[in-house]
Scaffold this active site. Structure first.
Site, mmCIF file in Angstrom:
data_model
loop_
_atom_site.group_PDB
_atom_site.id
_atom_site.type_symbol
_atom_site.label_atom_id
_atom_site.label_comp_id
_atom_site.label_asym_id
_atom_site.label_seq_id
_atom_site.Cartn_x
_atom_site.Cartn_y
_atom_site.Cartn_z
ATOM 1 N N ASP A 63 0.868 -1.179 0.000
ATOM 2 C CA ASP A 63 0.000 0.000 0.000
ATOM 3 C C ASP A 63 0.904 1.229 0.000
ATOM 4 O O ASP A 63 1.387 1.651 -1.045
ATOM 5 C CB ASP A 63 -0.889 -0.112 1.247
ATOM 6 C CG ASP A 63 -1.905 0.990 1.409
ATOM 7 O OD1 ASP A 63 -2.151 1.737 0.459
ATOM 8 O OD2 ASP A 63 -2.473 1.112 2.508
ATOM 9 N N LYS A 115 -1.010 -1.209 -4.679
ATOM 10 C CA LYS A 115 -1.751 0.040 -4.924
ATOM 11 C C LYS A 115 -0.738 1.103 -5.354
ATOM 12 O O LYS A 115 -0.194 1.815 -4.501
ATOM 13 C CB LYS A 115 -2.452 0.503 -3.634
ATOM 14 C CG LYS A 115 -3.553 -0.406 -3.135
ATOM 15 C CD LYS A 115 -4.165 0.181 -1.860
ATOM 16 C CE LYS A 115 -5.200 -0.728 -1.266
ATOM 17 N NZ LYS A 115 -5.663 -0.266 0.074
ATOM 18 N N ARG A 161 -10.865 -12.632 5.730
ATOM 19 C CA ARG A 161 -9.650 -13.280 5.211
ATOM 20 C C ARG A 161 -9.961 -14.571 4.453
ATOM 21 O O ARG A 161 -9.213 -14.978 3.579
ATOM 22 C CB ARG A 161 -8.691 -13.644 6.356
ATOM 23 C CG ARG A 161 -8.117 -12.470 7.096
ATOM 24 C CD ARG A 161 -6.995 -12.960 8.017
ATOM 25 N NE ARG A 161 -6.642 -11.982 9.034
ATOM 26 C CZ ARG A 161 -5.833 -10.946 8.847
ATOM 27 N NH1 ARG A 161 -5.298 -10.743 7.672
ATOM 28 N NH2 ARG A 161 -5.565 -10.112 9.832
ATOM 29 N N VAL A 179 -9.565 -3.186 0.170
ATOM 30 C CA VAL A 179 -10.001 -4.507 -0.310
ATOM 31 C C VAL A 179 -9.870 -5.564 0.791
ATOM 32 O O VAL A 179 -9.079 -5.405 1.728
ATOM 33 C CB VAL A 179 -9.189 -4.958 -1.553
ATOM 34 C CG1 VAL A 179 -9.502 -4.111 -2.760
ATOM 35 C CG2 VAL A 179 -7.686 -4.953 -1.260
#
Ligand code: IMP
Length: 187
Positions: free
Chosen positions: A112, A140, A174, A162
């Protein structure tokens, strides 16, 4: 997309984004690519818990080469916000494997901001491995704040939250076989 596929996880709605079939196909491709690149190198897969457990299991089983698999536990998310410092919860000191001269592949669920990976790369480098590469299931690009190179990427996705395929919201979600994305409409 059928509205019946919409999931409510805690206080947030999610909709399907990448199917189980898409995940399986892409992970197989990555595994075969890694197997080709590391044919005689006996790599050590360092899988980052908790999020990478599904990706790591599928990736490792798609690699038809001699390799080892081990685990590190980092956590930087509080609910759905990335915190600035990645916490080392079960770190390198706990590994049984010697990292010197090993070919390391970090297996991560998602990159991220890149903060976790940046910190981990620094720590691992100090153990003098032969090489370090990163295999991340998701990336990302527009959230990245660090100069890190990702050799193996499953899917590049938008900067939205997400879940599924190992990724969680507040520790839920999960177990989902595909990836779900936060619905634009939260009503
Ligand atoms: P980074 O340090 O900002 O790159 O964050 C990396 C970690 O944050 C990942 O290993 C995930 O555990 C978590 N994370 C980042 N984005 C998401 C997301 O969209 N859903 C669930 N977890 C995420």
């Amino acid at each position: 997309m059928k509205s019946s596929n919409r999931l409510l996880i805690q206080d947030k709605y999610f909709v399907p984004y990448l199917s189980e079939q898409q995940m399986q196909q892409r992970v197989q491709e990555l595994g075969q690519q890694i197997a080709t690149d590391y044919a005689d190198k006996k790599p050590l897969l360092l899988c980052i818990l908790n999020g990478s457990f599904v990706f790591a299991a599928d990736l490792a089983r798609s690699m038809d080469i001699v390799c080892q698999v081990s685990f590190l536990k980092y956590s930087s998310y509080v609910k759905d916000k990335s915190s600035n410092t990645a916490k080392d919860l079960l770190g390198i000191q706990g590994l049984n494997e010697d990292l010197i001269n090993r070919h390391l592949i970090i297996v991560e669920d998602i990159v991220d901001t890149g903060n976790t990976m940046n910190q981990l790369l620094k720590e691992l480098s100090s153990h003098k491995p032969a090489s370090i590469e990163i295999a991340t299931c998701l990336f990302k690009p527009s959230a990245l704040k660090f100069n890190i190179s990702l050799k193996y990427i499953g899917f590049s996705i938008p900067n939205d939250f997400v879940i599924g395929y190992g990724l969680d919201y507040d520790d839920y979600g999960r177990h989902l076989s595909g990836i779900y994305i936060a619905d634009e409409n939260q009503n």
